[in-house]
Scaffold this motif. Sequence first.
Motif, short mmCIF file in Angstrom:
data_model
loop_
_atom_site.label_atom_id
_atom_site.label_comp_id
_atom_site.label_asym_id
_atom_site.label_seq_id
_atom_site.Cartn_x
_atom_site.Cartn_y
_atom_site.Cartn_z
N GLN A 119 0.87 -1.19 -0.04
CA GLN A 119 0.03 0.02 -0.03
C GLN A 119 0.84 1.32 -0.07
OE1 GLN A 119 -0.47 -2.73 2.20
NE2 GLN A 119 -1.97 -3.43 0.54
N GLU A 120 2.11 1.24 0.71
CA GLU A 120 2.97 2.61 0.45
C GLU A 120 3.59 2.52 -0.70
OE1 GLU A 120 6.51 4.54 3.35
OE2 GLU A 120 5.14 2.91 4.24
N LEU A 121 3.88 1.66 -1.15
CA LEU A 121 4.63 1.55 -2.57
C LEU A 121 3.47 2.38 -3.47
CD1 LEU A 121 6.37 -1.76 -3.12
CD2 LEU A 121 7.30 0.38 -3.37
N LEU A 122 2.39 1.77 -3.69
CA LEU A 122 1.23 2.20 -4.34
C LEU A 122 1.29 3.81 -4.19
CD1 LEU A 122 -1.52 -0.75 -4.21
CD2 LEU A 122 0.17 0.02 -6.32
N TRP A 123 1.22 4.08 -2.79
CA TRP A 123 1.05 5.77 -2.77
C TRP A 123 2.09 6.49 -3.30
CZ3 TRP A 123 3.55 9.51 -0.32
CH2 TRP A 123 2.89 10.65 0.10
N TRP A 124 3.51 6.02 -2.97
CA TRP A 124 4.63 6.65 -3.50
C TRP A 124 4.69 6.85 -5.08
CZ3 TRP A 124 7.08 10.03 -0.85
CH2 TRP A 124 7.44 9.72 0.48
N LEU A 125 4.21 5.52 -5.59
CA LEU A 125 4.28 5.51 -7.13
C LEU A 125 3.22 6.72 -7.58
CD1 LEU A 125 4.77 1.81 -7.76
CD2 LEU A 125 6.52 3.82 -8.17
N ASP A 126 2.15 6.51 -6.98
CA ASP A 126 1.05 7.59 -7.62
C ASP A 126 1.74 9.15 -7.29
OD1 ASP A 126 -1.37 8.61 -8.43
OD2 ASP A 126 -2.30 8.59 -6.36
N LYS A 127 2.32 9.32 -6.16
CA LYS A 127 2.65 10.70 -5.90
C LYS A 127 3.82 11.02 -6.74
CE LYS A 127 4.89 13.32 -2.02
NZ LYS A 127 5.80 13.90 -2.67
N LEU A 128 4.62 10.49 -6.97
CA LEU A 128 5.94 10.59 -7.89
C LEU A 128 5.40 10.70 -9.36
CD1 LEU A 128 8.69 8.15 -6.38
CD2 LEU A 128 8.58 10.53 -6.21
N GLN B 154 2.38 11.78 -10.27
CA GLN B 154 1.65 13.12 -10.21
C GLN B 154 2.54 14.27 -10.24
OE1 GLN B 154 -1.92 13.70 -7.87
NE2 GLN B 154 -2.19 11.64 -7.50
N GLU B 155 3.65 14.25 -9.71
CA GLU B 155 4.65 15.29 -9.62
C GLU B 155 5.45 15.28 -10.65
OE1 GLU B 155 6.81 14.63 -5.89
OE2 GLU B 155 5.08 15.33 -4.72
N GLY B 156 5.41 14.25 -11.84
CA GLY B 156 6.07 14.25 -12.84
C GLY B 156 7.54 13.73 -12.82
N ARG B 157 7.75 13.14 -11.65
CA ARG B 157 9.15 12.84 -11.31
C ARG B 157 9.59 11.13 -11.76
NH1 ARG B 157 9.82 14.01 -4.98
NH2 ARG B 157 11.71 13.07 -5.29
N ILE B 158 8.55 10.53 -11.95
CA ILE B 158 8.71 9.24 -12.64
C ILE B 158 7.72 9.25 -13.95
CG2 ILE B 158 9.45 8.04 -10.66
CD1 ILE B 158 6.59 7.07 -10.64
N PRO B 159 8.27 8.55 -15.07
CA PRO B 159 7.12 8.38 -16.18
C PRO B 159 5.96 7.65 -15.82
CG PRO B 159 9.07 6.95 -16.43
CD PRO B 159 9.43 7.74 -15.23
N ALA B 160 4.82 7.86 -16.64
CA ALA B 160 3.67 7.28 -16.18
C ALA B 160 3.86 5.82 -16.80
CB ALA B 160 2.54 8.03 -16.84
N LEU B 161 3.80 4.88 -15.77
CA LEU B 161 3.98 3.32 -16.37
C LEU B 161 2.85 2.52 -15.77
CD1 LEU B 161 7.59 2.72 -15.30
CD2 LEU B 161 6.80 3.28 -17.69
N PRO B 162 2.32 1.50 -16.45
CA PRO B 162 1.46 0.63 -16.19
C PRO B 162 2.09 -0.06 -14.82
CG PRO B 162 2.57 -0.29 -18.16
CD PRO B 162 3.00 1.08 -18.13
N VAL B 163 1.24 -0.28 -13.81
CA VAL B 163 1.49 -0.92 -12.49
C VAL B 163 0.53 -1.85 -12.35
CG1 VAL B 163 1.82 -0.66 -9.95
CG2 VAL B 163 2.38 1.38 -11.59
N TYR B 164 1.16 -3.29 -12.29
CA TYR B 164 0.31 -4.18 -12.23
C TYR B 164 0.46 -5.09 -10.69
CZ TYR B 164 0.39 -4.47 -17.02
OH TYR B 164 -0.12 -4.09 -18.57
N LEU B 165 -0.71 -4.77 -9.91
CA LEU B 165 -0.47 -5.48 -8.59
C LEU B 165 -1.10 -6.97 -8.75
CD1 LEU B 165 -0.37 -5.19 -5.53
CD2 LEU B 165 -2.62 -4.35 -5.41
N ASP B 166 -0.17 -7.60 -8.63
CA ASP B 166 -0.15 -9.17 -8.73
C ASP B 166 -0.37 -10.09 -7.35
OD1 ASP B 166 -0.77 -11.65 -10.10
OD2 ASP B 166 1.38 -11.85 -10.58
N SER B 167 -1.33 -9.84 -6.62
CA SER B 167 -1.36 -10.46 -5.43
C SER B 167 -2.74 -10.53 -4.72
CB SER B 167 -0.18 -9.79 -4.30
OG SER B 167 -0.82 -10.31 -3.04
#
Length: 304
Positions: A136-145, A147-160
């Motif tokens: 859950q924390e990982l998903l939060w950080w990826l979303d935040k980064l 939105q801030e344009g600090r990482i490219p918009a990549l597909p994120v697969y939650l496989d669990s």
Amino acid sequence: MGKSDFVAAGADVDNPAAALGLLEARSTREPFSACDGMATTYRPAGHILGAATVELDLQVGATRRLVFSGDLGRWGRPVLPDPELVREADVLLLESTYGDREHPGNGEDELARIVREAAARGGALLIPAFAVGRTQELLWWLDKLEQEGRIPALPVYLDSPMAIEVTGAYTRHLGDLDPELRSRVGSGGHLLRAKQCVLARTVAESKRLNDVVGPLIIIAASGMATGGRILHHLSARLSDPHTTVLLVGFQAEGTRGRALREGARTLRIFGRDVPVRAAIETLDAMSAHADQGELLRWVGGFAA
């Protein structure tokens, strides 16, 4: 409770799930009688959703208060509020998982760098992650980064499947989450989900991920790569130099995660030795346990 207690309570001891029927939900900060002569109070511990410290007021002769910290969380982290302080105790049982060290910073910049470099390689970023809390924390950080344009918009697969269910539980308990996260959700933001987050619930959906061409991010359990769906992704992609593996949690000795962290050239998966050609990254800043300074901060909340 012993076996005889469960039998007396009408539980089917041959069906462990039946014991769940004996559980009673209790709110934090509201004392209740656990048994004759003992009052109990839970307080949010900030470790994972539902984690609580326990205060036991033993009313035998002079009242004595026993406080058990359980696993304490950290200050200033996303998703969950800070650990709540306790003011009084006659006896304290305190966890000390990281009592001899301090964690590095929050890892935000390091995570952004790892994602950018993984995207530049054009392959998959595989993240073995604990289903409760870390995902859950990982998903939060990826979303935040993102939105801030600090990482490219990549597909994120939650496989669990377990992590998906737990993430849903976080969503259903907004009142127990960090106030900043609640306000963001109230403003129309995402709750622990990147814009391109895909939930892989079934085995067939999980298997299809190995045919997806990167760059992409796959988060799957187990966090130490001892089992679970992450093994299938490691087996399929670990030998590809375009792949990145990010270790975001403690890796116990003897686990595959520990072997990767220590530079293993091959990894034994499903009875075969898989060459390790992927880039291996570690991020130690995401621990959910209070470190030495945070443990002392919590203990400092007791009245002199």
